[in-house]
Motif scaffolding. Sequence first.
Motif, short mmCIF file in Angstrom:
data_model
loop_
_atom_site.label_atom_id
_atom_site.label_comp_id
_atom_site.label_asym_id
_atom_site.label_seq_id
_atom_site.Cartn_x
_atom_site.Cartn_y
_atom_site.Cartn_z
N ILE A 571 34.77 35.95 37.76
CA ILE A 571 34.84 36.22 38.98
C ILE A 571 36.42 36.30 39.40
O ILE A 571 36.89 35.09 39.69
N PRO A 572 37.08 37.36 39.12
CA PRO A 572 38.46 37.11 39.51
C PRO A 572 38.89 37.43 41.00
O PRO A 572 40.24 37.77 40.97
N HIS A 573 37.86 37.25 41.86
CA HIS A 573 38.19 37.76 43.28
C HIS A 573 38.58 36.57 44.14
O HIS A 573 37.94 35.36 43.91
N TRP A 574 39.31 36.56 45.25
CA TRP A 574 39.88 35.45 45.96
C TRP A 574 38.45 35.28 46.63
O TRP A 574 37.65 36.00 47.22
N PRO A 575 38.06 33.91 46.83
CA PRO A 575 39.01 32.64 46.85
C PRO A 575 39.07 32.12 45.34
O PRO A 575 39.29 30.85 45.43
N PHE A 576 38.17 32.78 44.57
CA PHE A 576 38.15 32.20 43.27
C PHE A 576 38.98 32.92 42.13
O PHE A 576 39.52 33.99 42.30
N ASP A 577 39.23 31.96 40.93
CA ASP A 577 39.75 32.95 39.94
C ASP A 577 39.00 32.56 38.85
O ASP A 577 39.67 31.42 37.97
N GLU A 608 39.93 41.13 32.39
CA GLU A 608 40.61 39.75 33.05
C GLU A 608 40.42 38.68 32.03
O GLU A 608 40.58 37.73 32.49
N ASN A 609 39.99 38.67 30.80
CA ASN A 609 39.61 37.58 30.29
C ASN A 609 40.73 37.53 28.88
O ASN A 609 40.68 38.85 28.51
N VAL A 610 41.15 36.44 28.63
CA VAL A 610 41.51 36.39 27.04
C VAL A 610 40.65 36.52 26.17
O VAL A 610 39.40 35.95 26.31
N GLN A 611 40.83 37.37 25.19
CA GLN A 611 39.87 37.39 24.01
C GLN A 611 40.48 37.02 22.97
O GLN A 611 41.56 36.71 22.70
N VAL A 612 39.43 36.84 21.79
CA VAL A 612 40.06 36.22 20.47
C VAL A 612 41.00 37.05 19.73
O VAL A 612 41.75 36.83 18.97
N TYR A 613 41.03 38.57 20.21
CA TYR A 613 41.73 39.23 19.62
C TYR A 613 43.05 39.62 20.33
O TYR A 613 44.18 40.57 20.06
#
Length: 745
Positions: A571-577, A608-613
């Motif tokens: 959930i990369p949207h305000w008010p959350f990250d 939006e996510n760091v991946q293993v690659y």
Amino acid sequence: MKKTISIFLCLITVVLIVTAGYIFFPKSIPDPVEGSLTISKDITKVKYAIGKFYILLKDDQLIISHQDNPGRIIWQSVAGHSFVQAATGKAEFKQVVGRFAVEEEKECIWNDQSIEKIEMMPDESLMMQGTLSNAQGLETGYTLVFSESNENNKRLSFHLTTDYLKANRLYLTYESSQDEHFFGFGEQYSYFDLKGKRLPVLVSEQGSGRGLQPLTFLADLFSDAGGEWHTTYAGVPHYITSKMHSLFLENTEYTIFDMRPDDFIQIESYTGIMNGQILSASTPAKLIELYTDYTGRMPILPHWTQEGAIIGLKGGTEKVKEIYRKLGQYNVPIAGFWLQDWAGQRPSSNGPDLWWNWELDHDHYTDWEALKNSFEKKDIRFLGYVNPFLIDVDKKDNARRNLYAEAKEKGYLVTDDALKPYHSEVGSSSFASLIDLTNDDARQWLKDVIKTELIDKGFSGWMADFGEALPYDALLWDGTPANNFHNRYPEEWAEVNREVIKENNLEGEAVFFTRAGFTRSPGETTLMYTGDQLVSWDEHDGIKSAVTAMLSSGISGFSLNHSDIGGYTTIPHWPFDYSRNEELLMRWVELSAFTPFFRTHEGNKPEENVQVYSNKKTIAHFANFARLYASLAPYREKLMQEAANKGLPVVRHPFIHYPNDENVYSITNEQFMLGDEIMVAPVLNEADSTVNIYLPKGDWVHLWSSKDYEIKKGTRITVDAPIGKPGVFIKSGSPVLYMLQQFAE
């Protein structure tokens, strides 16, 4: 500008006030039903033998024991109090995006119990009959029958019934103690010990947040999809306690276990007939074995699944080739690629989603045969994705079949009260329809689809997703009420997939993994996964909840379980990250290397996510733990054999091996055991570089330092745990130590 700021601040204030009310003034929860017990003077109070069980009505209390240890009570009612009650009520099951909320209204409660007749029956069962009444003078009769289970002489069956025209709720109330701890109940995410809780057992979408605030409040505010601490994909009416008491219901209806009182536990089931079993054994391992005699057990996973990582990807042929090249530069052992979007991607409000039309999309995965053949030569498998929903693909240009249209025409879909396909809001779809698994023709048709479109295309496994979303107001082909079939649906969904494997002679070769389950799921599914965790560190919906889910489900027969490496819900949207960062991913990799299945997931928003690659650091870290995972294959296969034979989980709570050590009862997710020789304390808090681990009595070796710990009495110690070195201790002298020493150098 000032006006805009004022409006913004007002909105924030309102949200904070309402959130505070939501947290500090929760919904009211009904109190347990309590009543009196009267025993007819005509009843002779003697000890009855039911097989190897003894049942004694002593004074004003019913007591059950077993001849192996007659002095140990395995079940007893509360002295002077009714242990059977009944009620009538109305319930509304509200569904939003696969999550169910129950609104209940009680109409009449019969809380006082009389026992008027007890007799041994010709079949050697014991029948008890009497009357339930209340202060208003209303009465209904009941019958309670105890009989020895046919399968095992340490399982006592009970059958409780009343006048169904009067009562549609049954209660069973019996003694507990303040210091008794309750474990199990299927997959529970927030708590391992459920003592002090009122736990509804209902298969449901777990929700977003599940008590993590303010996310849960806002998810409920805008879509009623926040979930609660007890919402779960795989709740089960079964437990084992710290005092070696164990009971389970055979019922599939909605049930509540109320463990709030200090001195008793109360089961409420939405039925007029309650069936269950009481188990007798002196260890958790034996109680799990007795329970899984009934549920069935999970088979050993195919050997190829243990040889390396399963890489979860979406993106098509070129993406697969690109990631394979990246990982290959670091010699990552790869067992397979899990292609969730093999049937193609469709646009949705939540980003790219999947076409729920189960056929290979050749435009998305171009040159499929060449890709498959090239990876077969490398002994790398492909896995796909399927669920029991279908959507109309009349707007998908390259669809060769419209499975929704086929199923609709044949009458294979669950219907609404107008006998039209029931359109459910599930995931990002508002028009998905569920296949009716009470229809044998529909089941066969679905099995043919899986065979033709997955197996014949070269897939060796798949995620068999969903299963928890059968609406309570749906109509089913064979007339079974949806309230009886709702919890059964995931069992039947797993059975369909298992039959595909069996009928195509792929036992021991193919695998599918499910997230929804119920009592008999261990006997049908081949592998569980813990569902859609939030990409966070929290205990209700994040990395910690995945560990709790594995440990609790293992008590209830789900012996092979794992989680998405890195979590799923972003959930990369305000008010959350809530986006997966590098540290969370790396810690989740470490944790997963000590589970039965090492599978990555890009999450619902991969970009939006760091991946293993993602970079050299994440790939190198992933490669090291993929090799560690592969090195443990011989040990895990021994554990999977135990699971297949006795139902013991591969990932175990220390309670299973140290049931008399009271210090392990409070462990929720801080540590776990892989089998009986490895104790793992994963790092589950951001920025932590140490772990505090409890070591039970015995001789342990710290993996990374090779330091010996001779523990005379269980104790806690703190050890360094930088990234790459989670807390891992191995029993001294274990062959596993030699398997892993290369990683400690």
